[in-house]
Write a protein that holds these residues in place. Structure first.
Motif, PDB file in Angstrom:
ATOM      1  N   GLN A  21       0.839  -1.203   0.000  1.00  0.00           N
ATOM      2  CA  GLN A  21       0.000   0.000   0.000  1.00  0.00           C
ATOM      3  C   GLN A  21       0.880   1.260   0.000  1.00  0.00           C
ATOM      4  N   ALA A  22       2.014   1.168  -0.672  1.00  0.00           N
ATOM      5  CA  ALA A  22       2.931   2.298  -0.818  1.00  0.00           C
ATOM      6  C   ALA A  22       3.483   2.278  -2.235  1.00  0.00           C
ATOM      7  N   TRP A  29      10.159   5.831  -1.054  1.00  0.00           N
ATOM      8  CA  TRP A  29       8.862   5.217  -0.814  1.00  0.00           C
ATOM      9  C   TRP A  29       7.898   6.268  -0.294  1.00  0.00           C
ATOM     10  N   SER A  30       6.630   6.153  -0.697  1.00  0.00           N
ATOM     11  CA  SER A  30       5.617   7.073  -0.182  1.00  0.00           C
ATOM     12  C   SER A  30       4.318   6.317   0.075  1.00  0.00           C
ATOM     13  N   ASP A  31       3.655   6.689   1.147  1.00  0.00           N
ATOM     14  CA  ASP A  31       2.380   6.097   1.541  1.00  0.00           C
ATOM     15  C   ASP A  31       1.303   6.497   0.533  1.00  0.00           C
ATOM     16  N   THR A  32       0.518   5.528   0.052  1.00  0.00           N
ATOM     17  CA  THR A  32      -0.521   5.832  -0.938  1.00  0.00           C
ATOM     18  C   THR A  32      -1.927   5.726  -0.366  1.00  0.00           C
ATOM     19  N   LYS A  49       2.817  -3.293   8.716  1.00  0.00           N
ATOM     20  CA  LYS A  49       3.972  -4.191   8.722  1.00  0.00           C
ATOM     21  C   LYS A  49       5.240  -3.377   8.927  1.00  0.00           C
ATOM     22  N   ALA A  50       6.029  -3.788   9.926  1.00  0.00           N
ATOM     23  CA  ALA A  50       7.288  -3.102  10.215  1.00  0.00           C
ATOM     24  C   ALA A  50       8.487  -3.884   9.694  1.00  0.00           C
ATOM     25  N   THR A  51       8.493  -5.218   9.957  1.00  0.00           N
ATOM     26  CA  THR A  51       9.698  -5.997   9.690  1.00  0.00           C
ATOM     27  C   THR A  51       9.343  -7.401   9.234  1.00  0.00           C
ATOM     28  N   ASN A  58      10.052  -2.331   6.377  1.00  0.00           N
ATOM     29  CA  ASN A  58       9.146  -1.635   5.465  1.00  0.00           C
ATOM     30  C   ASN A  58       9.557  -0.167   5.399  1.00  0.00           C
ATOM     31  N   GLN A  59      10.046   0.284   4.247  1.00  0.00           N
ATOM     32  CA  GLN A  59      10.554   1.647   4.121  1.00  0.00           C
ATOM     33  C   GLN A  59       9.450   2.702   4.176  1.00  0.00           C
TER      34      GLN A  59
END
Length: 672
Positions: A21-22, A29-32, A49-51, A58-59
């Motif tokens: 979802q990015a 990377w940018s949040d979409t 999700k972090a790792t 997750n960048q």
């Protein structure tokens, strides 16, 4: 899978998202996700999700995590487990280091262990076979791995992780193990009738019911109302005996000496042991408080009923120089052999210390607690490397040990004329340093030391000159008050002088300042300067005005004093240095009879009480007057300047006659 609009008619809606979802473009990377739109659809919590394993972060995590919270959502982080890659403890540590923490702030969901079907089953990646659906691990090994991860998360964050899984995978890969009932359950099942339950859980906390809508990412529902979701985000385990009992085996504090005692503030409980205690509250979880200086310091604050509240971690050692600390709801206690054991309460001083790097930064360890009651509501805490000082008006600032702090101390700290600092120490491009205060600054460089620059006309004038980068350079003294109420401050290349009548004026090092010094500075006949030095006069000249006159300098004439009086007035009438006399070459000289004169490049001005000030230009008439003995000869003082006649001849009158000149006869004396 076709999008669906179905959702349960109960509970609280939530989503989980990842890098899918990015978007990645131009190296970033940018949040979409339209989080505002999701909120408007009823979404109230989000997991990000972090790792994954111990090799992937997750960048877009930070953007997704903060953007969800910015619209009001309760949010949390999840870790995708690769259990055959590294230990549970290792992956838990990696998770916490990269976004998987938890705090009892009411907006942070507990961390999640996502343990499910192996997405890399049957693959060999970088020469490593990734295993089968169950990661080629036996059920008992999988259970041990999950326990290792869960226990490490509990130790690091105070929360057991919520476990995300499916009933089918759990049955296949753990042997349907039923011993994780103390961990909340997030179960995945894509149907509309409700999820089958893995062994060990009588109920689920979160159900993931769709990966294709109605919301972004995966759609979920919280099994309760919104207040219960808030409590879930805020509080840890709810059974004190179980919580304390789960921590005790690894606490290394000996045998219990009491049972579990409840009734503490905020529904807390404790149990004493030979080597300390375990303390629990719903908000902080169960924490070990071993006997030692940190526990003694906590006791001195009033234990959980004092300003620190309950501990939120155990004691952590291994800090620089043998230090250790324990975090509490209201701050921390920090101990080292050199600094002793000190309380660091939450607040602006602790936040400022954190920005410097805590004990690993320039301040080192605290050497006192926070002291309040300073002027204007201020407070401070001392550290090995200085102090942090806070007040409502000035904010919270670091005062590092060194010449600037020493100079501030000499003024009386916050009770002196400078007041509180308003910045930290700033290092300049030339290696100098300064720190601003409410009422001025302290400026240091290697050549001049630390000097105080108080707010006022002198500092304003220095600022107008360009501070230390201007012609004055750094101050070499503080402001000095003179007996008549005037003030001055010396600089590398001059001084600034002020009194009430003249204001603040710059006196740059050079011939004009030297001449003023020779005249006695402000106590001499010139008094205080009324202007700065003005350059750009004819033939490279410059001047500075004073209360009692001026000082004028040029390469050809040198530097001379021009005192207020009839001689200066007469010179002004000729056009100063731009007139026929040019620059003065002497100061005013007083004669034995009380008369005065001042020589110029092209003559002189002569005065006495009877005749006033008269110009004597270089030329044949002045030469003849000189030959007669100037004012001591028979002619006496001039009573006019040189007058030019219609035929080109000239004359100048004197007390006792005149000198007359024309081209044919030369200059001749005509006595009365």
């Amino acid at each position: 899978m076709a999008p669906t609009s179905w959702q349960p008619g109960w509970g609280v809606s939530g989503v989980d998202v990842s890098a899918y979802q990015a978007a990645y473009a131009n190296g970033q990377w940018s949040d979409t996700t339209d989080w505002g739109g999701q909120w408007n659809q009823g979404v109230r919590f989000a997991y990000v999700k972090a790792t994954e394993g111990n090799y992937y972060t997750n960048q877009a995590f930070s953007q997704q995590y903060s953007n969800a919270q910015s619209v009001g959502m309760i949010r949390g982080a999840y870790h995708f487990a690769i259990p055959n890659w590294s230990s549970g403890a290792n992956q838990a540590q990696y998770f916490v280091q990269n976004g998987g923490g938890w705090s009892a702030d009411g907006i942070t969901m507990p961390p999640v262990l996502d343990i499910e079907y192996n997405p890399y089953a049957g693959q060999t990646i970088n020469g490593v076979y990734m295993g089968d659906t169950c990661y080629s691990m036996a059920g008992s090994a999988m259970v041990n791995w999950i326990a290792d991860f869960s226990n490490t998360m509990l130790s690091l964050t105070g929360r057991r992780p919520m476990i995300y899984t499916t009933a089918d995978w759990w049955s296949s890969c753990t042997g349907n193990y039923g011993g994780f009932g103390n961990n909340p359950l997030w179960v995945a099942a894509y149907n509309q009738s409700g999820p089958p339950m893995p062994a060990g859980w009588p109920a689920f906390s979160v159900w993931q019911y769709s990966s294709s809508g109605p919301f972004v990412g995966d759609s979920n529902v919280w099994n309760g109302d919104y207040p219960s979701l808030q409590r879930f985000a805020t509080y840890g385990d709810t059974n004190p005996s179980a919580a304390i009992g789960s921590v005790a085996p690894g606490a290394n504090i000996g045998s219990q000496t009491t049972g579990v005692v409840g009734g503490l503030v905020n529904s807390g409980a404790y149990q004493n042991f030979q080597g300390g205690a375990i303390i629990w509250s719903p908000a902080s979880g169960a924490r070990v408080s071993p006997n030692g200086p940190i526990r003694s310091a906590w006791q001195a604050t009033g234990f959980e009923g004092g300003l620190l509240g309950y501990p939120t971690t155990g004691v952590t050692g291994g800090l620089v120089n043998g230090g250790s600390y324990q975090n509490f709801q209201g701050g921390a206690i920090i101990s080292s052999p050199a600094s002793g054991t000190r309380v660091s309460p939450n607040g602006p001083i602790r936040s400022a210390w954190q920005t410097t790097g805590f004990e690993g930064g320039p301040l080192g360890y605290p050497t006192s607690g926070v002291t309040s009651g300073l002027v204007n509501g201020g407070s401070f805490q001392n550290f090995q490397g200085g102090a942090i000082i806070s007040s409502p008006a000035s904010g919270t600032q670091v005062s590092l040990n060194g010449p600037i702090r020493t100079a501030w101390q000499a003024t009386g700290f916050e009770g002196g004329p400078l007041g509180y600092p308003t910045t930290g120490v700033v290092t300049l491009s030339d290696g100098g340093q300064y720190q601003n205060f409410q009422n001025g600054a302290i400026i240091w460089n290697k050549a001049t030391g630390a000097q105080v620059s108080l707010s006022g006309p002198i500092r304003t004038a220095w600022q107008a000159s360009g501070f230390q980068t201007g012609p004055l350079g750094y101050p070499t003294t503080g402001v000095v008050t003179l007996s008549d109420g005037g003030q001055y401050q010396n600089f590398q290349n001059g001084a600034i002088i002020w009194n009430k009548a003249t204001g603040a004026q710059v006196s740059l090092n050079g011939p004009i300042r030297t001449a003023w010094q020779a005249s006695g500075f402000q106590t001499g006949p010139l008094g205080y300067p009324t202007s700065g030095v003005t350059s750009g006069l004819v033939n490279g000249g410059s001047f500075q005005n004073f209360q009692g006159g001026a000082i004028i300098s040029s390469p050809a004439s040198g530097t001379q004093v021009s005192l207020n009086g009839p001689i200066r007035t007469a010179w002004q009438a000729t056009g100063f240095e731009g007139g026929p006399l040019g620059y003065p070459t002497t100061g005013v000289v007083t004669l034995s009879d009380g008369g005065q004169y001042q020589n110029f490049q092209n003559g002189a001005i002569i005065w006495n009480k009877a005749t006033g000030a008269q110009v004597s230009l270089n030329g044949p008439i002045r030469t003849a007057w000189q030959a007669s003995g100037f004012q001591t000869g028979p002619l006496g003082y001039p009573t006019t300047g040189v007058v030019t006649l219609s035929d080109g001849g000239q004359y100048q009158n004197f007390q006792n006659g005149a000198i007359i000149w024309n081209k044919a006869t030369g200059a001749q004396v005509s006595l009365n």
